[in-house]
Motif scaffolding. Sequence first.
Motif, PDB file in Angstrom:
ATOM      1  N   GLU A  39      -6.378  43.032  33.939  1.00 46.20           N
ATOM      2  CA  GLU A  39      -5.763  44.119  34.863  1.00 46.20           C
ATOM      3  C   GLU A  39      -6.494  43.771  36.177  1.00 46.20           C
ATOM      4  O   GLU A  39      -5.798  43.919  37.100  1.00 46.20           O
ATOM      5  CB  GLU A  39      -6.020  45.628  34.301  1.00 46.20           C
ATOM      6  CG  GLU A  39      -5.237  46.469  35.136  1.00 46.20           C
ATOM      7  CD  GLU A  39      -5.499  47.998  34.434  1.00 46.20           C
ATOM      8  OE1 GLU A  39      -5.676  48.182  33.314  1.00 46.20           O
ATOM      9  OE2 GLU A  39      -4.606  49.031  35.134  1.00 46.20           O
ATOM     10  N   SER A  55      -4.830  40.899  38.027  1.00 46.97           N
ATOM     11  CA  SER A  55      -3.482  41.073  38.345  1.00 46.97           C
ATOM     12  C   SER A  55      -3.527  42.143  39.586  1.00 46.97           C
ATOM     13  O   SER A  55      -2.437  42.122  40.267  1.00 46.97           O
ATOM     14  CB  SER A  55      -2.567  41.711  37.298  1.00 46.97           C
ATOM     15  OG  SER A  55      -3.088  43.186  36.950  1.00 46.97           O
ATOM     16  N   CYS A 112      -5.375  53.816  35.567  1.00 48.29           N
ATOM     17  CA  CYS A 112      -5.145  52.272  35.929  1.00 48.29           C
ATOM     18  C   CYS A 112      -6.343  51.929  36.965  1.00 48.29           C
ATOM     19  O   CYS A 112      -7.349  52.607  37.306  1.00 48.29           O
ATOM     20  CB  CYS A 112      -3.950  52.144  36.408  1.00 48.29           C
ATOM     21  SG  CYS A 112      -3.608  52.523  38.348  1.00 48.29           S
ATOM     22  N   ARG A 153      -3.789  51.657  45.013  1.00 51.89           N
ATOM     23  CA  ARG A 153      -4.081  52.838  44.911  1.00 51.89           C
ATOM     24  C   ARG A 153      -4.923  53.696  45.502  1.00 51.89           C
ATOM     25  O   ARG A 153      -5.139  54.786  46.322  1.00 51.89           O
ATOM     26  CB  ARG A 153      -3.708  53.579  43.529  1.00 51.89           C
ATOM     27  CG  ARG A 153      -3.270  54.968  43.408  1.00 51.89           C
ATOM     28  CD  ARG A 153      -2.627  55.320  42.140  1.00 51.89           C
ATOM     29  NE  ARG A 153      -3.482  55.382  40.964  1.00 51.89           N
ATOM     30  CZ  ARG A 153      -2.857  55.876  39.716  1.00 51.89           C
ATOM     31  NH1 ARG A 153      -1.653  55.563  39.414  1.00 51.89           N
ATOM     32  NH2 ARG A 153      -3.887  56.010  38.709  1.00 51.89           N
ATOM     33  N   GLN A 155       7.741  39.718  49.905  1.00 51.06           N
ATOM     34  CA  GLN A 155       8.350  40.764  49.274  1.00 51.06           C
ATOM     35  C   GLN A 155       8.659  41.933  49.897  1.00 51.06           C
ATOM     36  O   GLN A 155       8.193  42.234  51.106  1.00 51.06           O
ATOM     37  CB  GLN A 155       7.333  41.210  47.938  1.00 51.06           C
ATOM     38  CG  GLN A 155       6.990  40.206  47.068  1.00 51.06           C
ATOM     39  CD  GLN A 155       6.118  40.689  45.859  1.00 51.06           C
ATOM     40  OE1 GLN A 155       6.002  41.942  45.711  1.00 51.06           O
ATOM     41  NE2 GLN A 155       5.536  40.052  44.997  1.00 51.06           N
ATOM     42  N   ASN A 197       8.344  45.155  50.213  1.00 50.77           N
ATOM     43  CA  ASN A 197       7.282  45.969  50.828  1.00 50.77           C
ATOM     44  C   ASN A 197       6.435  45.470  51.830  1.00 50.77           C
ATOM     45  O   ASN A 197       5.713  46.364  52.398  1.00 50.77           O
ATOM     46  CB  ASN A 197       6.628  46.519  49.744  1.00 50.77           C
ATOM     47  CG  ASN A 197       5.810  45.729  49.019  1.00 50.77           C
ATOM     48  OD1 ASN A 197       5.759  44.462  48.866  1.00 50.77           O
ATOM     49  ND2 ASN A 197       4.562  46.042  48.433  1.00 50.77           N
ATOM     50  N   ALA A 204       1.373  49.974  52.040  1.00 53.28           N
ATOM     51  CA  ALA A 204       2.650  49.750  51.115  1.00 53.28           C
ATOM     52  C   ALA A 204       2.278  48.971  50.217  1.00 53.28           C
ATOM     53  O   ALA A 204       2.989  48.614  49.364  1.00 53.28           O
ATOM     54  CB  ALA A 204       3.563  49.357  52.116  1.00 53.28           C
ATOM     55  N   SER A 245       0.740  46.758  46.933  1.00 51.91           N
ATOM     56  CA  SER A 245       0.882  46.917  45.547  1.00 51.91           C
ATOM     57  C   SER A 245       0.535  45.920  44.696  1.00 51.91           C
ATOM     58  O   SER A 245       0.095  44.657  45.378  1.00 51.91           O
ATOM     59  CB  SER A 245       2.326  47.376  45.185  1.00 51.91           C
ATOM     60  OG  SER A 245       2.677  46.477  43.732  1.00 51.91           O
ATOM     61  N   LYS A 246      -0.113  45.922  43.421  1.00 47.59           N
ATOM     62  CA  LYS A 246      -0.567  44.869  42.703  1.00 47.59           C
ATOM     63  C   LYS A 246       0.616  43.692  42.542  1.00 47.59           C
ATOM     64  O   LYS A 246       0.487  42.487  42.306  1.00 47.59           O
ATOM     65  CB  LYS A 246      -0.770  45.354  41.277  1.00 47.59           C
ATOM     66  CG  LYS A 246      -0.005  46.014  40.539  1.00 47.59           C
ATOM     67  CD  LYS A 246      -0.255  46.743  39.092  1.00 47.59           C
ATOM     68  CE  LYS A 246      -1.715  45.861  38.349  1.00 47.59           C
ATOM     69  NZ  LYS A 246      -2.035  46.702  37.400  1.00 47.59           N
ATOM     70  N   SER A 247       1.926  44.098  42.731  1.00 47.18           N
ATOM     71  CA  SER A 247       2.822  43.263  42.587  1.00 47.18           C
ATOM     72  C   SER A 247       2.902  41.962  43.951  1.00 47.18           C
ATOM     73  O   SER A 247       3.468  40.961  43.580  1.00 47.18           O
ATOM     74  CB  SER A 247       4.544  43.730  42.620  1.00 47.18           C
ATOM     75  OG  SER A 247       4.497  44.266  43.796  1.00 47.18           O
TER      76      SER A 247
END
Lengths: 427, 427
Positions: free
Chosen positions: A109, A112, A302, A307, A366, A368, A382, A384-386
């Motif tokens: 985690e 990622s 998480c 975050r 991406q 965002n 904005a 994110s882990k993505s």
Amino acid sequence: MLIRIYNARIWTGEKYIENGELWIEDGKIRLVSQVCPLIYLPWDREINAEGNLVMPSFKNAHAHSPMVFLRSYADDTALDEWLHTQVFPREVKLTRDDCYWLTKLAIAEYLSSGISLASDMYFHLDGIAEACQECGFRNVILEGITEGNGPKDKLFKRLEWGMDTMKKTGNLIEYRLGLHAEYTNSEQNIQAMAEFAKAHKMPVYTHLSETKKEVEECVERHGTTPAVYLAKQGLFDFGGVVYHCVHPSDDDIKVLKEHNVSVISCPASNIKLASGIAPLQKLVESGINVGLGTDGPASNNCLDMFREMFLASGLQKAVLSNPSAMDGEFVLEMATYNNAWAMGMNNLDTIEIGKSADLIMIDLHQPNMQPVNNVLKNIVYAGSKSNVLMTIIAGKILYEKCEYNIGTDIDEIYSKCGEITKRIISQ
Amino acid sequence: MLIRIYNARIWTGEKYIENGELWIEDGKIRLVSQVCPLIYLPWDREINAEGNLVMPSFKNAHAHSPMVFLRSYADDTALDEWLHTQVFPREVKLTRDDCYWLTKLAIAEYLSSGISLASDMYFHLDGIAEACQECGFRNVILEGITEGNGPKDKLFKRLEWGMDTMKKTGNLIEYRLGLHAEYTNSEQNIQAMAEFAKAHKMPVYTHLSETKKEVEECVERHGTTPAVYLAKQGLFDFGGVVYHCVHPSDDDIKVLKEHNVSVISCPASNIKLASGIAPLQKLVESGINVGLGTDGPASNNCLDMFREMFLASGLQKAVLSNPSAMDGEFVLEMATYNNAWAMGMNNLDTIEIGKSADLIMIDLHQPNMQPVNNVLKNIVYAGSKSNVLMTIIAGKILYEKCEYNIGTDIDEIYSKCGEITKRIISQ
């Protein structure tokens, strides 16, 4: 091993390079530059960053990684009830081997979401350390010393075992002195800890002023607030790090600053457990080094620095009615630079020639992250882990486009951790 | 078109099915069941969900999608300065074509975070609507009526144009009546709006009590708080929806409940702009339908319901010092069911035979979802857009494993939006 990353935006932690090039040799940064020099080396790998951002990896300065087994198991309940009925009775059942596997799940985690280092306060340090070293992940490990670890002779032996065992585990593991908290230790134990810290010239890491109740009870017991009390016992004579610090008094803040103590804030955990909102802006303004941690995945739930960063900024803005509070770029430094410094890992703070190559690549292609206006602020507001394309630790690519390169199959980790959870919960 | 999804965990919005099967025929749910019936149909596609979760898609009940061009362009500044120096002077330069392309960028972001429907209050409604219909994305569109749209005759013509044009655009577009806010309209304009709403038996959607200043100025102007004032003008005679509602008085809450008005909270935007924290728990307890929105990407800065959900719960817990406040499973209903109801899209609230197939698949085979304990709470407390495997709207798979199926190449969208941003910012 010689890696070239080109066509990259680079934020070194100190400056921003629009069209950058970065070389890694044997785990260390060999070059970081705006213009590509006309030198061709026998690259083991050439990576076209396609305009994406390379930056220092995130560091997670406060965690209890093996607690993943309790994730989403006891949400929406009061802290005391949660600890005494859900957490403590289950934690005692954990074996060294359980902690080894659960840590591997947490590591996946972390990777990622672009985290290269955690600082774990937990039990079975050897299991945690072994999992990290095997995966190629860094950990600054601490025991959470409580009254049960005393008296002095016994305590010293335990700390020496920890120091010794962690040193032997490998190059990615560091050991620090960890006291669980004021409220779980007698004055005798705290003084013994201070004595050990002095003898070894080491800072002490501890939970502090997480809840109002904890502060009130300390005042009742000792006539003063936790930071002032612990400093009086000599605990911070060689510096230290305190976790949470949601309810510090002005005297606490003064004492922490005087003793060169860093504060690690865990905003997601603090609001989810209803502990409150730490006065980060005030702590920063007082000159204290303030960093960020996730706390354990049982309270958070998480392990995601994106975050924490948004909360670190947003909560201060809301509480202070000031939209300029805790600027996004400063928060990015908290999650990277300040955290490295809090853990005494100054060689991991920025991307600089000669320093260890602990870095991440952030996908700007991406939605965002588009249009590309202010990249750094946008990661905080904005991101994110993505967006994490790649996580590199000591020059080794451990995570790339959702694939893990940590020596263990991810499905085996899921399966092992599922079994451990079932065994512990059903017992 | 006949799609079969099997081997799925399913949360229908009302119940949880451990080993479920779901059929989609011509855009509608044909079957949702625990046991796979022994019937074989000529499937156009069979999808093995591999134990992942299928659930109703998220709905974003308050947005200004084309504002993506301002993302991360004016962070960390005071609201008034931000609006008057960064936002308004740039928004006037936007063309219909700009809004068309910028909306496509927002749609990509929505899909990547599991959102199937936005409700946009903005200009150039026809450009927004066309982009949505082309991509296969839903929008409940509103004009943000201000004083400049009056007087009555002119206003009525404009509203009729909107109703008519949106109806013609296609099956995925709905039109609603939107008043920008009390503070941007005269009493005359508000009464005209109320008259139109009554004539068409339509609810009115409006910004309300976003900042303390707004409330204070309304009291100065009209001797009463915004919700009470607007209700007195007859604006909510056929119901309504109010955005933000950060600072409602007890009378406001009473009036909103009496008039069957929903509240859409935008927690990320509210804290980032330092507007405050809306009393969601109190609003919910008073019996009001409370949903969630992202607000525009210029203030948020992202379009991600996962962040809104965590904040909706976490902020209440912190502010009320109550870790049981705003339970995770309830928050999941807010982002799906409550939002659908607020927008009058009751056919999109749950997964049920005969209803439209607007649903998402959540990847549970990622570290933040492991071990699989309480899936629903964990989506709210640990979930991330990286967990969105698939977004389906009206039975069509528009997003799958990071790939978009929206009729326009994603890189073309990035490039067009980059050009628009450059043009507007540099002018």
